[in-house]
Design an enzyme around this catalytic site. Structure first.
Site, PDB file in Angstrom:
ATOM      1  N   CYS C  87      52.245  61.513  77.376  1.00 32.50           N
ATOM      2  CA  CYS C  87      52.485  60.452  78.349  1.00 32.50           C
ATOM      3  C   CYS C  87      53.524  59.470  77.824  1.00 32.50           C
ATOM      4  O   CYS C  87      54.692  59.793  77.732  1.00 32.50           O
ATOM      5  CB  CYS C  87      51.167  59.767  78.725  1.00 32.50           C
ATOM      6  N   HIS C 208      47.094  64.147  80.123  1.00 30.43           N
ATOM      7  CA  HIS C 208      46.351  63.664  78.955  1.00 30.43           C
ATOM      8  C   HIS C 208      45.327  64.665  78.431  1.00 30.43           C
ATOM      9  O   HIS C 208      44.158  64.593  78.793  1.00 30.43           O
ATOM     10  CB  HIS C 208      45.635  62.362  79.317  1.00 30.43           C
ATOM     11  N   GLU C 210      44.061  64.595  75.568  1.00 31.76           N
ATOM     12  CA  GLU C 210      43.114  63.872  74.704  1.00 31.76           C
ATOM     13  C   GLU C 210      42.001  63.206  75.504  1.00 31.76           C
ATOM     14  O   GLU C 210      40.997  62.776  74.931  1.00 31.76           O
ATOM     15  CB  GLU C 210      43.875  62.850  73.844  1.00 31.76           C
TER      16      GLU C 210
END
Ligand SMILES: Nc1ncnc2c1ncn2[C@@H]1O[C@H](COP(=O)(O)OP(=O)(O)O)[C@@H](O)[C@H]1O
Ligand SMILES: [Mg+2]
Lengths: 774, 102, 254, 102
Positions: C87, C208, C210
């Site tokens: 990002c 994302h 994560e």
């Protein structure tokens, strides 16, 4: 010049009136000082004695609220309520309004609203973990409304997304009463280690008063009242921007630095700067600790040259914090702030004399007892009088229909349901919440869109469940009932997930309290709020009052916005409102009561029912919520949905849409189909359970003394509700058909109407231009 | 219909004096990393370039003024100015220093 | 010994902690790196996390690019070190020229946060090796400036040279090529969600991974990407550290 | 240290021709609401105003050029131009039409 020189002509000058103070208030200031205030002091009093800072109209009412309860570590009076959640952890939460700034400049108004409420949270030593926004606007078809909606949503997102706190829920309501005066309420939730609970106090004479964060400019001066006075003193008011601009990047740094300072035990007290700026932060912290503070005006870092003393003292520049620091900790404090790129300045020290004193280059510019500005501020006993007519009567010329007759008149209840679920107030809020980062932090278990928000407590099996709800439509008819219904709905939204509500925060958005009718509404709402919280055994741990929500000629509907945070010990027991599996049994718990006033159905039907809103039985509500939690804890529940706006039919439709599966119900009814399907009488839930657990579930409901009915099964791709029994027969048989007493709609049609309703109402793309943001 | 001519304008929108400009501050804060010094009072705004068809320059400018005040700037926090730039600007080279044209 | 992977914190980073947690879940030792320090502390890979570095003022990622840590990260990448930008981290990499292209404002001109599906165009890179099949991966996007742009020549080169790492996809896994495809959340050209450098050691993506590391969060597909990085970093650490140029992972185009 | 003078510049950054400019399109799209027509080729960019302390204008301009090319614009997608604006700009009135100064 000697600043404290007597100026007996103060009253004659009328300066206090320009600053929004009445003659009575000036007298009260004089009696507290034993002399006339000078100009600077008068400016300080004018902000601190504003409604916003002093709660001068609402304080006597708020004192009646229940505030204590098991685990309450901080209640009203602190920046945010704090409640223990076990294992040494606690949750901090609070809701606040930013209505007026958002009406003027929607993007910055909403953005700085988020910034302000976040500061209230981390001031307590809590890391902000979630934001909810409760928004109210006028007609969605109106261009100005669209401009406001667009700006406010962008502003909430622009700030929250950047600081990295997920926005996980809220509400968005359209009602004509907000046309000239939107309501923008923002709630924030934080998590803290109990041992790090920090208070906004200035203890220990000799300690240093340290300002860190952004520099002080002329912005927001008179956010309270000074703006009203264009000619105030010598300050050049043309240089004073009326709009505060938020800097979420600075806020992010403030969060990290503040939490680090607290964690390392470097500060004795911490206060954010909001309304009233340095004046408010210093006088409140001193008053709470029973000390005084001496401020050196010149030490306050400024963004602009030539600021007048009063500008510096009451500036509401955003993203600033005040810390009280032991002298031997100063270097360490400096090191932390500077590492985060934040300017630090020692602007004064704590004294023992109880005064807020302002000095500059050796001269004393002001000296006021701290408590005169805060806890000993003036209190007004306002007049309360109910309006002449309490019930909403139909407008002249509007034919009076028995509004619950709609389906009997041959209209397909399925069509009514489609219209309701696609209506501006009940359709999906996706267009809004997709503009918010809802998962930063990697703790969001249930993102916005399907009921209460769920955020986990990392490192434990616990989850926090939050909901923000306010019922303005019933409040407009009966403010006490409306407030109690708001509490009931917000807590019910939490309870149906299986979580136990911990406490209540509230934002009371009302009209001009000097109007007896508006003050009556406020006092009634507070009464309803208190009654509901006592019945449900919940403390009110904080909140905010926003008055004068009026545009020329009209006040907003009384809007008691209720924020609730609940705790579920075990994530694996979390219950969702979505239908789960074909064959699951559908059970309705709770009893419908008549009354369609204030319902979404009445709005849709365009009639003002004369029957009044449905009643609320708080004992039944408490029992219902206790039962649902118990059922969830025993894992008897596959899904749980409460009946609120739009009634039973909308509740069922949502469960079907979210579960992507239909249901078939046969509902024995005793009232008219409209009341049964679309009435909003509270204290009802729709539960489903596996066939294996259904009997136990029904039995448990009976043990809680609750009316319970097994009404059908989950399955198929349609939502079918057949109405049977006394209430159904008459009208339907007249028409020679039973079919009209059945609601039968494909789930896909419901989903389509629900998905597109809001965007359609706002005209595809709200037409404000997305230029003004970073 | 009367014949029209194309006029190209730029509208420069900048934060009003006194309004916090977080972007400007961020730029100032990063100058050290670039090894630059002696730069201050950085204000970051917007520049909108557009072409107007109108009977004459005065009429064109009137249209741009309206656009600038009603749509392109937020009068509460931003000031704007209108600049005539001539059609050449769309064809200018990348990053070439150039005096602004009246 | 667990492999050490660095996560840079810029002022304004806000998913740095999420990246650290995801790394720990994937079996690595997360190491906090600070924007003002060029010391990478001997880590075997670096993540540039999500957020709004320096407020993302001016242009997303541009100010961060000039920070001291980025000098070190650039040198690290130069020597073949593994760098993943997520990002905002992707935006920083693009601004720094470590991956090709630029990230423009979303075509909607609105921030967009939603669950998307992406497909890994390659599963032979240090960032995708643990992805078992071509099923789309589900994870959130959350950005205002994620519209991938490169000129035609660069795009052609990327496509031909295996430079496209992830593409937005529909639920069924078909790529969302068109800028206006419903499954393309920001209008990225050719539905590009992530790219990889020519040498295969630097990658950036807008979604994302994560945040999608546990089923309770809605998906754990992102863990496949984090785990790929951790495995690759561990391999490289075992083979003598990060200064391994043109490592074993890149075997040309698909 | 040699004495320095203050020079005020503006850097105008615009999307390169051919680069998608959704903001420009949004402006065009909303012209109808304002009842305006005859406006096209709208490009929305950035304008950064700043003051440089330097020994002379040439030196000052050099600093600005560097800042403009390295920080204020992204050469992949944006073009820039540097404009000397004199110190007066910070004192201009709100929204007053004004020719750009060379
Ligand atoms: N302004 C908003 N911001 C974020 N989420 C919102 C907003 N408005 C509504 N939502 C979300 O949309 C869903 C529906 O809202 P609402 O009808 O008020 O829920 P409920 O009936 O459960 O109180 C909830 O999940 C709520 O959190
Ligand atoms: Mg609600």
């Amino acid at each position: 010049m000697t600043a404290l020189e007597e100026r007996p002509e103060v009253a004659d000058l009328g300066l206090h009136r320009q600053l929004g103070l009445t003659d009575e208030e000036l007298d009260a200031i004089r009696s507290r000082l034993g002399r006339d205030p000078n100009d600077l002091e008068l400016a300080m009093f004018s902000v601190m004695w504003s409604e916003h800072c002093s709660y001068k109209s609402s304080r006597p009412l708020l004192r009646t609220l229940p505030t204590s309860g098991a685990g309450v570590l901080a209640g009203p009076g602190e920046n945010a309520g704090v409640i223990s959640i076990g294992d040494g952890l606690a949750v901090a939460f609070k809701i606040e309004s930013h209505n007026h700034p958002s009406a003027v400049e929607p993007y910055q108004g909403a953005a700085t609203g988020v910034g302000g409420i976040l500061r209230d949270i981390f001031t307590m030593g809590a890391r902000p973990i979630a934001v909810l926004d409760a928004l109210r606007f006028g007609d969605p078809a109106d261009p100005w409304t669209r401009h406001l909606v667009d700006g406010v949503v962008r502003g909430v997102g622009g700030y929250g997304n950047c600081v990295g706190v997920p926005t996980v829920g809220g509400e968005l309501v359209f009602d004509p009463s907000y046309q000239g005066n939107p309501a923008v309420n923002v709630m924030a939730i934080g998590l803290l280690d109990e041992r790090l609970l920090t208070r906004a106090v200035a203890p220990g004479p000799g300690n240093l008063v340290v300002l860190f964060g952004s520099t002080t400019g002329r912005d927001g001066i008179g956010g309270a009242s000074v703006l009203a006075s264009a000619t105030f003193l010598d300050g050049d008011s043309s240089k004073r921007p009326s709009v505060q601009v938020g800097d979420p990047f600075a806020e992010k740094l403030l969060i990290e630095a503040s939490l680090e300072l607290i964690e390392h035990g470097l500060i004795e007290g911490l206060q954010d700067l909001g309304a009233g700026g340095v004046t408010c932060a210093t006088s409140e912290t001193a008053d709470r600790a029973g000390t005084g503070i001496l401020v050196d005006l010149e030490a306050i870092p400024r963004r602009e040259p030539d600021m007048a003393p009063f500008e510096v003292m009451i500036s509401e520049s955003q993203e600033r914090m005040l810390a009280v620091v032991r002298p031997d900790h100063l270097d360490a404090v400096r090191e932390v702030c500077e590492r985060w790129g934040l300017p630090v300045a020692v602007i004064g020290r704590v004294t023992a004399d109880g005064d807020l004193a302002v000095v500059s280059r050796g001269g004393e510019l002001a000296r006021v007892p701290a408590r005169a500005l805060t806890s000993d501020a003036i209190v007004h006993e306002r007049l309360a009088a109910p309006p002449a007519r309490r019930r909403l009567a139909p407008a002249p010329g509007v034919p009076v229909l028995p509004s619950d007759a709609l389906p009997e008149r041959g209209m397909d209840p399925g069509a009514v349901l489609l219209a309701l679920i696609g209506s501006p107030n009940l359709s999906s809020r996706r267009w809004v919440y997709e503009q918010y980062d809802s998962n930063v932090g990697a703790n969001t278990i249930v993102p916005p869109g399907t009921g209460a928000a769920v955020v986990r407590v990392r490192g434990t099996s616990k989850v926090l469940v939050a909901s923000a709800d306010g019922n303005q439509s019933v409040s407009a008819i009966d403010p006490a009932l409306g407030a109690a219904l708001s509490v009931a709905e917000a807590t019910r939204n939490v309870s149906i997930t299986g979580a136990r509500p911990l406490g209540v925060t509230n934002c009371l958005n009302f009209g001009d309290p000097t109007r007896p009718e508006a003050f009556w509404q406020l006092s009634e709402a507070v009464r309803g709020l208190g009654d509901a919280c006592r019945a449900l055994g919940l403390p009110v741990t904080g909140g905010n009052v926003s008055l004068y929500n009026e545009s020329p000629g009209r006040a907003i509907a009384p809007t008691p916005e209720i924020g609730v945070v609940g705790l579920l010990e075990d994530l694996s027991k979390l219950v969702s409102p979505a239908f789960r599996t074909a064959g699951d049994v559908v059970v309705i718990v709770g009893q419908v009561s008549p009354g369609l006033a204030g319902s979404a159905y009445a709005t849709l039907a365009g009639v003002a029912p004369e029957d009044g809103p449905p009643a609320l039985d708080l004992a039944a509500e408490a029992a219902l919520q206790a039962f649902v939690r118990e059922a969830a804890d025993r894992s008897l529940v596959a899904s749980a949905q409460d009946v609120s706006a739009g009634g039973l039919a909308v509740a069922l439709a949502e469960s079907a849409i979210w579960g992507e599966i239909g249901g078939h119900l046969r509902l024995p009814i005793g009232n008219s189909p409209a009341v049964e399907l679309f009435g909003e009488s509270p204290s009802r839930v729709v539960l489903t359970s596996t066939p294996r657990h259904a009997a136990a579930l029904v039995l448990l409901a009976r043990q809680f003394g609750l009316p319970v009915e097994q009404v059908g099964v989950v399955g198929g791709d349609r939502l079918i509700v057949e109405l049977t029994g006394a209430g159904a027969t008459g009208a339907a048989e007249e028409r020679g058909s039973r079919v009209a007493d059945a609601l039968d709609v494909p789930v896909s049609h419901l989903a389509h109407a629900w998905e597109h309703g809001l965007v359609r109402a706002l005209g595809q793309e709200p037409d404000a231009l997305p230029l003004g943001e970073g | 219909m009367s014949p029209t001519t194309s006029f190209r304008f730029a509208v420069n929108v900048t934060p009003k004096p006194g309004i916090l400009d977080p972007q400007g501050r961020a730029v100032e804060g990063s100058l050290g990393h670039l090894g630059l010094s002696g730069i201050h009072d950085v204000r970051v705004g917007r520049r909108v370039e557009l072409t107007v068809e109108a009977a004459g320059e005065a009429a064109a400018r009137e249209v741009v003024e309206r656009l600038a005040s009603e749509l392109l700037s937020n009068p509460l926090i931003e000031a704007y100015e209108v600049e005539a730039i001539g059609a050449a600007s769309s064809a200018r080279g990348d990053g070439a220093a150039r005096e602004a044209r009246a | 010994m667990t492999v050490r992977v660095g996560v840079v914190t810029f002022p304004g980073s806000n998913r740095d902690a999420d990246a650290m947690a995801a790394l720990a879940l994937a079996g690595a030792e997360p190491v906090a790196l600070w924007h003002e320090s060029p010391d990478l502390q001997g880590v075997s890979a670096v993540i540039l996390p999500g957020g709004f570095a320096y407020g993302d003022y001016l242009r997303a990622g541009v100010i961060a690019r000039f920070s001291p840590v980025m000098r070190a990260v650039s040198a690290f990448a130069e020597h073949g070190g593994l760098v993943l930008g997520i990002c905002n981290g992707f935006q920083v990499l693009a601004e720094a020229g470590l991956v090709p292209g630029a990230l423009l404002r979303n075509r909607s001109l609105r921030f967009v946060c939603r669950q998307v599906a992406i497909t890994a165009e390659r599963r032979d890179t240090p960032f995708t090796r643990a992805i078992p099949d071509r099923h789309p991966l589900r994870m959130p996007v959350a950005h205002g400036e994620g519209c991938y742009y490169a000129d035609e020549a660069t795009l052609a080169e990327l496509e031909a040279g295996g430079g496209v790492l992830f593409r937005y996809a529909r639920e069924d896994g078909t790529p969302a090529w068109a800028a206006d495809d419903q499954a393309n959340p920001n209008g990225s050209l050719r539905g590009i969600a992530g790219v990889i450098s020519t040498r295969g050691n630097v990658a950036g993506l807008m979604p994302h991974p994560e945040t999608a590391v546990e089923a309770a969060l809605g998906s754990d597909d992102g863990l496949l990407i984090i785990r790929s990085l951790v495995e690759s970093a561990a391999e490289r650490a075992a083979a003598g550290g990060p200064a391994l140029v043109g490592g074993p992972a890149l075997v040309g185009a698909r």
